[in-house]
Scaffold this motif. Structure first.
Motif, PDB file in Angstrom:
ATOM      1  N   ASN A 208      -0.269  18.983  -7.875  1.00  0.00           N
ATOM      2  CA  ASN A 208       0.693  20.090  -7.930  1.00  0.00           C
ATOM      3  C   ASN A 208       0.483  20.986  -9.148  1.00  0.00           C
ATOM      4  OD1 ASN A 208       2.609  19.965  -5.593  1.00  0.00           O
ATOM      5  ND2 ASN A 208       2.714  17.845  -6.285  1.00  0.00           N
ATOM      6  N   GLU A 209       0.170  20.408 -10.308  1.00  0.00           N
ATOM      7  CA  GLU A 209      -0.079  21.198 -11.517  1.00  0.00           C
ATOM      8  C   GLU A 209      -1.265  22.144 -11.357  1.00  0.00           C
ATOM      9  OE1 GLU A 209      -0.579  18.391 -14.705  1.00  0.00           O
ATOM     10  OE2 GLU A 209       1.585  18.212 -15.036  1.00  0.00           O
ATOM     11  N   HIS A 210      -2.244  21.732 -10.581  1.00  0.00           N
ATOM     12  CA  HIS A 210      -3.436  22.555 -10.365  1.00  0.00           C
ATOM     13  C   HIS A 210      -3.340  23.394  -9.092  1.00  0.00           C
ATOM     14  CE1 HIS A 210      -5.829  21.105 -13.746  1.00  0.00           C
ATOM     15  NE2 HIS A 210      -5.166  19.979 -13.566  1.00  0.00           N
ATOM     16  N   ASN A 211      -2.142  23.441  -8.517  1.00  0.00           N
ATOM     17  CA  ASN A 211      -1.859  24.254  -7.312  1.00  0.00           C
ATOM     18  C   ASN A 211      -2.814  23.978  -6.166  1.00  0.00           C
ATOM     19  OD1 ASN A 211       0.318  25.638  -8.587  1.00  0.00           O
ATOM     20  ND2 ASN A 211      -1.195  26.874  -9.663  1.00  0.00           N
ATOM     21  N   LEU A 212      -3.214  22.718  -6.038  1.00  0.00           N
ATOM     22  CA  LEU A 212      -4.085  22.334  -4.925  1.00  0.00           C
ATOM     23  C   LEU A 212      -3.302  22.124  -3.644  1.00  0.00           C
ATOM     24  CD1 LEU A 212      -6.511  19.893  -6.706  1.00  0.00           C
ATOM     25  CD2 LEU A 212      -7.064  22.107  -5.725  1.00  0.00           C
ATOM     26  N   VAL A 213      -2.060  21.691  -3.773  1.00  0.00           N
ATOM     27  CA  VAL A 213      -1.233  21.402  -2.606  1.00  0.00           C
ATOM     28  C   VAL A 213       0.057  22.192  -2.643  1.00  0.00           C
ATOM     29  CG1 VAL A 213      -2.211  19.125  -2.244  1.00  0.00           C
ATOM     30  CG2 VAL A 213      -0.202  19.363  -3.685  1.00  0.00           C
TER      31      VAL A 213
ATOM     32  N   ILE B 209       0.865  -1.168   0.000  1.00  0.00           N
ATOM     33  CA  ILE B 209       0.000   0.000   0.000  1.00  0.00           C
ATOM     34  C   ILE B 209       0.904   1.221   0.000  1.00  0.00           C
ATOM     35  CG2 ILE B 209      -1.736   1.319   1.251  1.00  0.00           C
ATOM     36  CD1 ILE B 209      -2.637  -1.328   2.498  1.00  0.00           C
ATOM     37  N   GLU B 210       0.724   2.059  -0.991  1.00  0.00           N
ATOM     38  CA  GLU B 210       1.481   3.301  -1.103  1.00  0.00           C
ATOM     39  C   GLU B 210       0.524   4.432  -0.785  1.00  0.00           C
ATOM     40  OE1 GLU B 210       4.900   5.411  -1.640  1.00  0.00           O
ATOM     41  OE2 GLU B 210       4.802   3.264  -2.017  1.00  0.00           O
ATOM     42  N   SER B 211       0.954   5.387   0.028  1.00  0.00           N
ATOM     43  CA  SER B 211       0.075   6.506   0.358  1.00  0.00           C
ATOM     44  C   SER B 211       0.869   7.797   0.479  1.00  0.00           C
ATOM     45  CB  SER B 211      -0.682   6.233   1.658  1.00  0.00           C
ATOM     46  OG  SER B 211       0.201   6.196   2.745  1.00  0.00           O
ATOM     47  N   LYS B 212       0.161   8.894   0.323  1.00  0.00           N
ATOM     48  CA  LYS B 212       0.770  10.206   0.486  1.00  0.00           C
ATOM     49  C   LYS B 212      -0.281  11.152   1.054  1.00  0.00           C
ATOM     50  CE  LYS B 212       3.946  13.353  -1.641  1.00  0.00           C
ATOM     51  NZ  LYS B 212       4.748  13.686  -2.796  1.00  0.00           N
ATOM     52  N   THR B 213       0.141  11.988   1.987  1.00  0.00           N
ATOM     53  CA  THR B 213      -0.756  12.920   2.672  1.00  0.00           C
ATOM     54  C   THR B 213      -0.494  14.340   2.180  1.00  0.00           C
ATOM     55  OG1 THR B 213      -0.848  11.482   4.594  1.00  0.00           O
ATOM     56  CG2 THR B 213      -1.440  13.788   4.949  1.00  0.00           C
ATOM     57  N   TYR B 214      -1.569  15.095   2.025  1.00  0.00           N
ATOM     58  CA  TYR B 214      -1.494  16.466   1.512  1.00  0.00           C
ATOM     59  C   TYR B 214      -2.351  17.400   2.358  1.00  0.00           C
ATOM     60  CZ  TYR B 214      -0.125  14.017  -2.771  1.00  0.00           C
ATOM     61  OH  TYR B 214       0.476  13.199  -3.690  1.00  0.00           O
ATOM     62  N   ILE B 215      -2.008  18.678   2.305  1.00  0.00           N
ATOM     63  CA  ILE B 215      -2.848  19.755   2.836  1.00  0.00           C
ATOM     64  C   ILE B 215      -3.318  20.557   1.625  1.00  0.00           C
ATOM     65  CG2 ILE B 215      -2.958  21.819   4.289  1.00  0.00           C
ATOM     66  CD1 ILE B 215      -2.479  19.279   5.902  1.00  0.00           C
ATOM     67  N   ILE B 216      -4.627  20.734   1.469  1.00  0.00           N
ATOM     68  CA  ILE B 216      -5.187  21.471   0.342  1.00  0.00           C
ATOM     69  C   ILE B 216      -4.968  22.962   0.562  1.00  0.00           C
ATOM     70  CG2 ILE B 216      -7.293  21.994  -0.964  1.00  0.00           C
ATOM     71  CD1 ILE B 216      -6.290  19.115  -1.304  1.00  0.00           C
ATOM     72  N   LYS B 217      -4.323  23.620  -0.414  1.00  0.00           N
ATOM     73  CA  LYS B 217      -3.987  25.041  -0.292  1.00  0.00           C
ATOM     74  C   LYS B 217      -4.864  25.954  -1.136  1.00  0.00           C
ATOM     75  CE  LYS B 217       0.778  24.060   0.879  1.00  0.00           C
ATOM     76  NZ  LYS B 217       2.177  24.167   0.495  1.00  0.00           N
ATOM     77  N   ASP B 218      -5.515  25.423  -2.152  1.00  0.00           N
ATOM     78  CA  ASP B 218      -6.344  26.227  -3.037  1.00  0.00           C
ATOM     79  C   ASP B 218      -7.517  26.816  -2.250  1.00  0.00           C
ATOM     80  OD1 ASP B 218      -8.498  26.872  -5.010  1.00  0.00           O
ATOM     81  OD2 ASP B 218      -7.000  26.120  -6.418  1.00  0.00           O
ATOM     82  N   GLU B 219      -7.822  28.093  -2.496  1.00  0.00           N
ATOM     83  CA  GLU B 219      -8.918  28.760  -1.783  1.00  0.00           C
ATOM     84  C   GLU B 219     -10.262  28.081  -2.030  1.00  0.00           C
ATOM     85  OE1 GLU B 219      -9.027  32.905  -2.748  1.00  0.00           O
ATOM     86  OE2 GLU B 219      -7.076  33.297  -1.844  1.00  0.00           O
ATOM     87  N   ALA B 220     -10.425  27.486  -3.210  1.00  0.00           N
ATOM     88  CA  ALA B 220     -11.685  26.817  -3.543  1.00  0.00           C
ATOM     89  C   ALA B 220     -11.718  25.383  -3.029  1.00  0.00           C
ATOM     90  CB  ALA B 220     -11.892  26.827  -5.051  1.00  0.00           C
ATOM     91  N   GLY B 221     -10.655  24.932  -2.390  1.00  0.00           N
ATOM     92  CA  GLY B 221     -10.593  23.556  -1.918  1.00  0.00           C
ATOM     93  C   GLY B 221     -10.361  22.605  -3.081  1.00  0.00           C
TER      94      GLY B 221
END
Length: 119
Positions: free
Chosen positions: A114-119, A33-45
């Motif tokens: 990352n391309e959509h600047n979500l994180v 199981i591979e996983s990665k955790t992120y914090i959403i940075k985009d104002e629109a979520g």
């Protein structure tokens, strides 16, 4: 949804920053199981455009791929489920893949986020 029976035991857990690789084993199989955790940075979520791209990419993956949000697990292959979560700015999500090519799909989704600047 994955259901690990009591016969499966974690044999190895590696932590590298926010990435986790857990290996489970039984007499018959080894499942990574591979996983990665992120914090959403985009104002629109987590909004519709990247969510649809994420679901489209996840749907092509043959294994299980989930998003964990508010300690609950949901499939990442459904745009309806993903949009219904309403993931806001500042929220923590974890993407988890299980099956062949799990690292590749995590890396693909990481690129999209990352391309959509979500994180």
């Amino acid at each position: 949804m994955r259901n690990y029976s009591t016969q499966k035991l974690p044999i190895k857990v590696l932590h590298n920053s926010q990435k986790t690789l857990t290996t489970y084993t039984t007499n018959e199989e080894v499942s990574k199981i591979e996983s990665k955790t992120y914090i959403i940075k985009d104002e629109a979520g987590l909004h519709a455009r990247p969510a649809s791209i994420i679901c489209s990419r996840a749907s092509k993956y043959p294994g299980d791929i989930d998003i964990i949000y508010k300690e609950q697990r949901f499939t990442l292959k459904s745009i309806m489920i993903l949009m219904s979560l309403g993931v806001p700015q500042g929220a923590e999500i974890t993407i988890e893949a299980n099956g062949e090519g799990e690292l590749d799909i995590i890396n693909d989704l990481d690129t999209i986020l990352n391309e959509h600047n979500l994180v």
